[in-house]
Design a protein around this motif. Structure first.
Motif, mmCIF file in Angstrom:
data_model
loop_
_atom_site.group_PDB
_atom_site.id
_atom_site.type_symbol
_atom_site.label_atom_id
_atom_site.label_comp_id
_atom_site.label_asym_id
_atom_site.label_seq_id
_atom_site.Cartn_x
_atom_site.Cartn_y
_atom_site.Cartn_z
ATOM 1 N N VAL A 213 0.955 -1.793 0.098
ATOM 2 C CA VAL A 213 -0.205 0.064 0.161
ATOM 3 C C VAL A 213 0.613 0.928 -0.066
ATOM 4 O O VAL A 213 0.680 2.577 -0.357
ATOM 5 C CB VAL A 213 -0.824 0.068 0.904
ATOM 6 C CG1 VAL A 213 -1.993 0.811 1.797
ATOM 7 C CG2 VAL A 213 -1.776 -1.296 0.807
ATOM 8 N N GLU A 214 1.607 1.151 0.668
ATOM 9 C CA GLU A 214 2.735 3.058 1.589
ATOM 10 C C GLU A 214 3.602 3.138 -0.621
ATOM 11 O O GLU A 214 3.659 3.922 -0.488
ATOM 12 C CB GLU A 214 3.329 2.542 2.457
ATOM 13 C CG GLU A 214 3.119 2.566 3.460
ATOM 14 C CD GLU A 214 1.791 3.788 3.485
ATOM 15 O OE1 GLU A 214 2.027 5.136 3.214
ATOM 16 O OE2 GLU A 214 0.744 3.602 4.230
ATOM 17 N N PHE A 217 1.241 4.117 -2.687
ATOM 18 C CA PHE A 217 0.402 6.032 -2.314
ATOM 19 C C PHE A 217 1.364 6.639 -2.427
ATOM 20 O O PHE A 217 1.257 7.338 -3.373
ATOM 21 C CB PHE A 217 0.187 5.623 -0.870
ATOM 22 C CG PHE A 217 -1.801 4.771 -0.388
ATOM 23 C CD1 PHE A 217 -1.884 4.194 -1.591
ATOM 24 C CD2 PHE A 217 -1.727 5.181 0.507
ATOM 25 C CE1 PHE A 217 -3.611 3.844 -1.916
ATOM 26 C CE2 PHE A 217 -2.894 4.584 0.816
ATOM 27 C CZ PHE A 217 -4.053 3.895 -0.241
ATOM 28 N N MET A 225 -8.759 -0.414 -5.640
ATOM 29 C CA MET A 225 -8.630 -1.451 -5.170
ATOM 30 C C MET A 225 -10.037 -2.384 -5.487
ATOM 31 O O MET A 225 -10.795 -2.125 -6.135
ATOM 32 C CB MET A 225 -8.981 -0.659 -3.601
ATOM 33 C CG MET A 225 -8.938 -2.037 -2.914
ATOM 34 S SD MET A 225 -8.402 -2.208 -0.744
ATOM 35 C CE MET A 225 -9.200 -3.800 0.011
ATOM 36 N N PRO A 237 -4.631 9.054 -3.414
ATOM 37 C CA PRO A 237 -4.540 8.111 -1.865
ATOM 38 C C PRO A 237 -4.872 8.849 -0.974
ATOM 39 O O PRO A 237 -5.445 7.740 -0.100
ATOM 40 C CB PRO A 237 -2.925 8.139 -2.033
ATOM 41 C CG PRO A 237 -1.923 7.989 -3.569
ATOM 42 C CD PRO A 237 -3.426 8.991 -4.339
ATOM 43 N N LEU A 240 -8.369 7.621 -0.030
ATOM 44 C CA LEU A 240 -8.055 6.261 0.133
ATOM 45 C C LEU A 240 -8.134 6.016 1.450
ATOM 46 O O LEU A 240 -7.928 5.660 2.753
ATOM 47 C CB LEU A 240 -7.273 4.960 -0.877
ATOM 48 C CG LEU A 240 -8.169 5.413 -2.358
ATOM 49 C CD1 LEU A 240 -6.624 4.720 -3.160
ATOM 50 C CD2 LEU A 240 -9.346 4.595 -2.022
ATOM 51 N N ARG A 241 -6.851 7.046 1.521
ATOM 52 C CA ARG A 241 -6.475 6.858 3.569
ATOM 53 C C ARG A 241 -7.279 7.054 4.519
ATOM 54 O O ARG A 241 -8.040 7.696 5.215
ATOM 55 C CB ARG A 241 -5.699 8.764 3.768
ATOM 56 C CG ARG A 241 -3.834 7.378 3.485
ATOM 57 C CD ARG A 241 -2.610 8.240 4.076
ATOM 58 N NE ARG A 241 -1.435 8.714 2.980
ATOM 59 C CZ ARG A 241 -0.641 7.217 3.559
ATOM 60 N NH1 ARG A 241 -0.954 6.259 4.436
ATOM 61 N NH2 ARG A 241 -0.060 6.857 2.510
ATOM 62 N N VAL A 248 -11.574 -1.007 2.306
ATOM 63 C CA VAL A 248 -10.403 -0.190 2.101
ATOM 64 C C VAL A 248 -9.572 0.477 3.293
ATOM 65 O O VAL A 248 -8.405 -0.153 3.595
ATOM 66 C CB VAL A 248 -10.980 1.294 1.482
ATOM 67 C CG1 VAL A 248 -9.710 2.057 1.035
ATOM 68 C CG2 VAL A 248 -11.193 1.213 -0.078
ATOM 69 N N ARG A 249 -9.941 0.857 4.722
ATOM 70 C CA ARG A 249 -9.508 0.759 5.684
ATOM 71 C C ARG A 249 -8.662 -0.495 6.050
ATOM 72 O O ARG A 249 -7.773 -0.302 6.592
ATOM 73 C CB ARG A 249 -10.789 1.497 7.181
ATOM 74 C CG ARG A 249 -11.484 1.937 6.901
ATOM 75 C CD ARG A 249 -12.167 2.588 8.027
ATOM 76 N NE ARG A 249 -10.887 3.275 8.596
ATOM 77 C CZ ARG A 249 -10.084 4.445 8.773
ATOM 78 N NH1 ARG A 249 -10.822 5.311 7.542
ATOM 79 N NH2 ARG A 249 -9.010 4.702 9.131
ATOM 80 N N VAL A 252 -5.946 -0.503 4.209
ATOM 81 C CA VAL A 252 -4.589 0.317 3.518
ATOM 82 C C VAL A 252 -4.089 0.399 5.661
ATOM 83 O O VAL A 252 -2.576 0.229 5.433
ATOM 84 C CB VAL A 252 -5.854 1.614 3.596
ATOM 85 C CG1 VAL A 252 -4.617 2.793 4.247
ATOM 86 C CG2 VAL A 252 -6.144 1.882 2.212
ATOM 87 N N GLU A 253 -4.510 0.133 6.967
ATOM 88 C CA GLU A 253 -4.220 0.252 7.766
ATOM 89 C C GLU A 253 -3.653 -1.326 8.236
ATOM 90 O O GLU A 253 -3.065 -1.239 9.536
ATOM 91 C CB GLU A 253 -5.404 0.029 8.908
ATOM 92 C CG GLU A 253 -5.963 1.851 8.581
ATOM 93 C CD GLU A 253 -7.428 1.808 9.643
ATOM 94 O OE1 GLU A 253 -7.305 1.147 10.287
ATOM 95 O OE2 GLU A 253 -7.328 3.654 9.215
#
Ligand SMILES: Nc1ncnc2c1ncn2[C@@H]1O[C@H](COP(=O)(O)OP(=O)(O)O)[C@@H](O)[C@H]1O
Ligand SMILES: [Mg+2]
Length: 262
Positions: A213-214, A217, A225, A237, A240-241, A248-249, A252-253
């Motif tokens: 992800v990072e 982004f 996604m 990005p 999406l954050r 998504v959460r 991403v997390e």
């Protein structure tokens, strides 16, 4: 670095890739189950999703390496779905692919690996080919490695030679499948710098597929996604954050608990 400056080149509604209701089924399963999206010309477009969710399959569909079960794929205004192999070759020339594993020819020098497509697809002289090869290697920070063999290179260097091999054919679209797979963080950061600088070059569109992800982004203007064959989100990005979508959460997390069961 982010997307500064690149946004200006993304003319509204000008898509270099358009995908409509794309279905790809294999062994009775819809790996891609109705994807509709477009990739703005000149953008850096990311695709993220769990392993096995169909990211590589999507790239193979875009390249025309496999045929969709249903739907349409339009590359630079041309629908590739009904094309013959010969017609597809012309469209594929617009696309450069950096595979997950660098896929270099071990028995050839770096220069011969990079020159491979030029010798095959162009009528350039050996002198012209040498000049193109040197220029492409320079763009990925690999100048001076012409006479080495792949076995003498690190994983990150092999990836960069793989990118040079695609670049030398001057693609309009560069596709990267898991570019940093198997690389350490520093080597990844170096590779990403080259990908970012290439994707900022005027006219070039980049499509990057990874579960990192990072990395996505940092590189991309827009990220899509996908999950279980469907598009969950397509956004910047930043958006999406901030997304409230539970899929998504969780992704991403990087949370172990949530709607995505592993
Ligand atoms: N040639 C194939 N035969 C059978 N299943 C396949 C084939 N290619 C891909 N798949 C299946 O399609 C799914 C998506 O694969 P892939 O596109 O490689 O996912 P990703 O790149 O997101 O990890 C996987 O479940 C995989 O098992
Ligand atoms: Mg894959």
């Amino acid at each position: 670095m982010g997307g500064l400056g690149r946004g200006a080149r993304m003319k509204a509604n000008e898509a270099i890739v358009e995908v409509r209701d794309l279905v790809y089924a294999i062994a009775g399963r819809r790996v891609l189950d109705g994807l509709t999206f477009s990739i703005p010309r000149g953008s850096c477009f990311g695709v993220m999703g769990m392993s096995g969710t169909g990211k590589s399959t999507l790239l193979k569909n875009l390249m025309g390496l496999v045929r969709p079960t249903a739907g349409d794929i339009i590359i630079d205004g041309v629908s590739i779905v009904g094309l013959s192999e010969r017609e597809l070759t012309a469209v594929r020339r617009k696309m450069g692919m950096c595979f997950q594993y660098a896929a270099l020819f071990d028995s050839m020098t770096v220069a011969d690996n990079v020159a491979f497509g030029l010798r095959r697809h162009t009528t350039l002289s050996e002198e012209e080919i040498r000049a193109e090869v040197t220029a492409a290697l320079q763009r990925v920070g690999m100048a001076g490695t012409e006479d080495l063999y792949p076995a003498q290179l690190s994983g990150g260097m092999r990836k960069r030679v793989g990118i040079a091999r695609a670049l030398v054919l001057k693609p309009e679209i560069m596709l990267y499948d898991e570019p940093s797979a198997g690389l350490d963080p520093i080597t990844t950061a170096v590779l990403d710098q080259y990908i970012a600088s290439l994707s900022r070059e005027a006219g070039m569109t980049s499509v990057i597929v990874t579960h990192e992800v990072e990395e996505l982004f940092a590189l991309c203007d827009l990220v899509m996604m996908i999950h279980q064959g469907h598009i969950v989100a397509i956004d910047t990005p930043e958006a999406l954050r901030e997304s409230s979508d539970p899929l998504v959460r969780q992704f991403v997390e990087g949370q172990p608990e949530g709607p995505i069961a592993v």
